[in-house]
Design an enzyme around this catalytic site. Structure first.
Site, short mmCIF file in Angstrom:
data_model
loop_
_atom_site.label_atom_id
_atom_site.label_comp_id
_atom_site.label_asym_id
_atom_site.label_seq_id
_atom_site.Cartn_x
_atom_site.Cartn_y
_atom_site.Cartn_z
N ASP A 1 -13.44 3.10 7.78
CA ASP A 1 -12.34 3.83 6.69
C ASP A 1 -13.02 4.04 5.46
OD1 ASP A 1 -9.86 4.62 6.11
OD2 ASP A 1 -10.01 3.10 4.46
N ARG B 1 -12.29 12.89 5.02
CA ARG B 1 -11.19 13.42 5.22
C ARG B 1 -10.48 14.04 3.84
NH1 ARG B 1 -7.52 8.77 5.97
NH2 ARG B 1 -5.67 10.16 6.18
N LYS C 1 -7.71 -1.35 6.58
CA LYS C 1 -8.04 -2.06 5.44
C LYS C 1 -7.20 -3.31 5.14
CE LYS C 1 -7.37 1.47 2.59
NZ LYS C 1 -7.67 2.91 2.97
N HIS D 1 0.85 -1.05 -0.07
CA HIS D 1 0.06 0.22 -0.04
C HIS D 1 0.87 1.24 0.08
CE1 HIS D 1 -3.70 1.65 0.35
NE2 HIS D 1 -3.53 2.64 1.27
N SER E 1 -6.07 4.37 8.66
CA SER E 1 -6.89 4.00 7.55
C SER E 1 -6.29 2.75 6.46
CB SER E 1 -6.80 5.36 6.65
OG SER E 1 -7.12 4.97 5.44
N1 URA Z 1 -3.78 5.68 1.71
C1 URA Z 1 -4.89 5.33 2.65
O1 URA Z 1 -5.44 4.28 2.31
N2 URA Z 1 -5.25 5.91 3.63
C2 URA Z 1 -4.75 7.26 3.83
O2 URA Z 1 -5.10 7.78 4.87
C3 URA Z 1 -3.50 7.66 3.27
C4 URA Z 1 -3.15 6.91 2.19
#
Ligand code: URA
Length: 423
Positions: free
Chosen positions: A160, A167, A186, A81, A182
């Protein structure tokens, strides 16, 4: 318990008890806490931060707002990620590439956030591609083609899903605890056994300095490992766009090029580097060198591209169907010299101005717009040469071109290039 009281405690810099965080996140996930209270809470966290222990609890609550998937130990489920950047399309070639190498990749991704683009918005520029799937559908796509890229859902990390969108439009993205919760909620919900995080630093990242990016890495790695996910992080450069393309449909084109062995050097290098680390972390390859050889073979043989086609088809999409692009117009250099600086965030904002990102909750995306940024820091420039192309129809094209021009700095003397991988 009283939500306004919880917000006030955070606003005043007091540490929050576990049960306050549980009450808040549970209420937000089930709709009892409205967006305006969560927006105020996020802004309080933005200014006051959270301790590592609060961040861990907050992440756990976000994770527990939905179901958690489980995968068999073999093949291992892995994921990467990114904390978000301009032109960062790495997830799209990386997931099918890894799926050819003895691991599965159940990837829950996000939409555009702040000035950065989102993998889901990019994928939705492929005609028919469905990013919303039930957990059962997601599981069957992963079982069938070894990888799937979907949105957080009503069952997987639902807190999230809502908070991320909130956000994005309340200027509360660049907060280390909020980003940590966040991303990890996930990724842990998806049942991964190994995770590599690409933590971006620079003008197009949420962390503007290397030190902030290192701090975010430490938060992600330690909270991830505290919650039982084998997590590592790589800090990478985001002081200029990754690759050439920034937008939605244009970034799909570039992702396809990577899997055909024709991608820009930086996107290809980062894809291989992150994928190699994951194969080693998951125990599939004994070294990253061995992993890179395997990954390159999967690109050269066409298998990795074929796997992307399969994943897209299984999501209802068609990669062969033409993706509509807006008219292309060049942006010309105003002076001679060397490209010394790029305000990559401004390039992302230019794409939003063209309709390629959102200004408020639920704004539709115009997938046909974008930028092709033609130079890298250190490249020589001659006045009048094209530095970029904007893909945009109508009167916004002129404004977008001005934003692109304003985002570049030119120096009369040669400048050093920054390393793609900092840490
Ligand atoms: N990627 C995400 O999934 N969440 C964030 O807050 C920033 C980048």
């Amino acid at each position: 318990m009283n939500v306004a009281q919880i917000i006030a405690e955070k606003r005043d810099g007091k540490p929050l008890a576990d049960d306050s965080l549980e009450f808040l996140v549970k209420g937000y996930a089930n709709g009892e806490v409205p967006d305006y209270q969560m927006a105020a809470f996020s802004m309080a966290v933005f200014f006051q931060g959270m301790s590592e222990s609060e961040t861990t609890t907050f992440t756990r609550c976000m994770l527990e707002s939905g179901d958690q998937m489980k995968w068999p130990a073999n093949p291992p489920a892995v994921d990467k990620h990114s904390t978000g950047g301009i032109g960062d399309k790495v997830s799209i070639p990386l997931a099918p590439l890894l799926a050819c190498c003895g691991v599965v990749v159940p990837m829950i991704s996000g939409r555009g956030l702040g000035a950065t683009g989102g993998t889901l918005d990019k994928l939705e520029s492929i005609p028919g591609y469905r990013t919303e799937m039930s957990a059962d559908e997601f599981r069957s796509v992963v079982n069938f083609c070894g990888c799937s890229i979907v949105s957080a859902s009503e069952t997987l990390a639902p807190a999230d899903k809502r908070l991320y969108a909130l956000r994005d439009v309340t200027a509360t993205v660049p907060s280390i605890p909020l980003i940590t919760a966040s991303i990890l909620s996930k990724k842990i919900a998806a049942g991964n056994q190994a995770l590599v995080l690409d933590v971006k630093w620079g003008s197009g990242a949420f962390m503007k300095t290397l030190e902030q990016a290192r701090e975010l890495s430490r938060s992600l790695v330690s909270v991830g490992n505290r919650l039982g996910l084998k997590t590592t992080a790589v800090v990478t450069d985001m002081n200029q766009p990754l690759g050439k393309m920034i937008g939605n449909a244009v970034e799909i084109d570039e992702s396809v090029q990577v899997l055909k062995g024709e991608g820009p050097a930086d996107v290809t290098e980062l894809t291989l580097e992150l994928a190699a680390r994951l194969l080693q972390q998951a125990g599939v390859c004994s070294s990253t060198d061995q992993a890179r050889t395997t990954l390159q073979e999967k690109i050269d043989s066409g298998e990795a591209y074929q796997r992307l086609v399969e994943m897209v088809n299984t999501h209802g999409g068609d990669l062969e169907e033409p993706r509509i692009l807006a008219n292309k117009q060049p942006v010309l250099a105003n002076e001679n010299g060397f490209l010394s600086r790029v305000n990559a965030e401004r390039l992302g904002l230019a794409v939003i101005e063209m309709g390629g990102g959102r200004k408020k909750l639920g704004d539709p995306i115009d997938h046909s717009t974008g930028i092709e940024f033609l130079l890298k820091i250190g490249d020589p420039i001659e006045k009048g040469q094209p530095i970029a192309n904007v893909f945009c129809d109508g009167p916004k094209a002129e404004y977008a071109s001005q934003l692109v021009s304003a985002a570049v700095g030119v120096s009369p003397i040669a400048v050093d290039r920054l390393p793609l991988i900092a840490d």
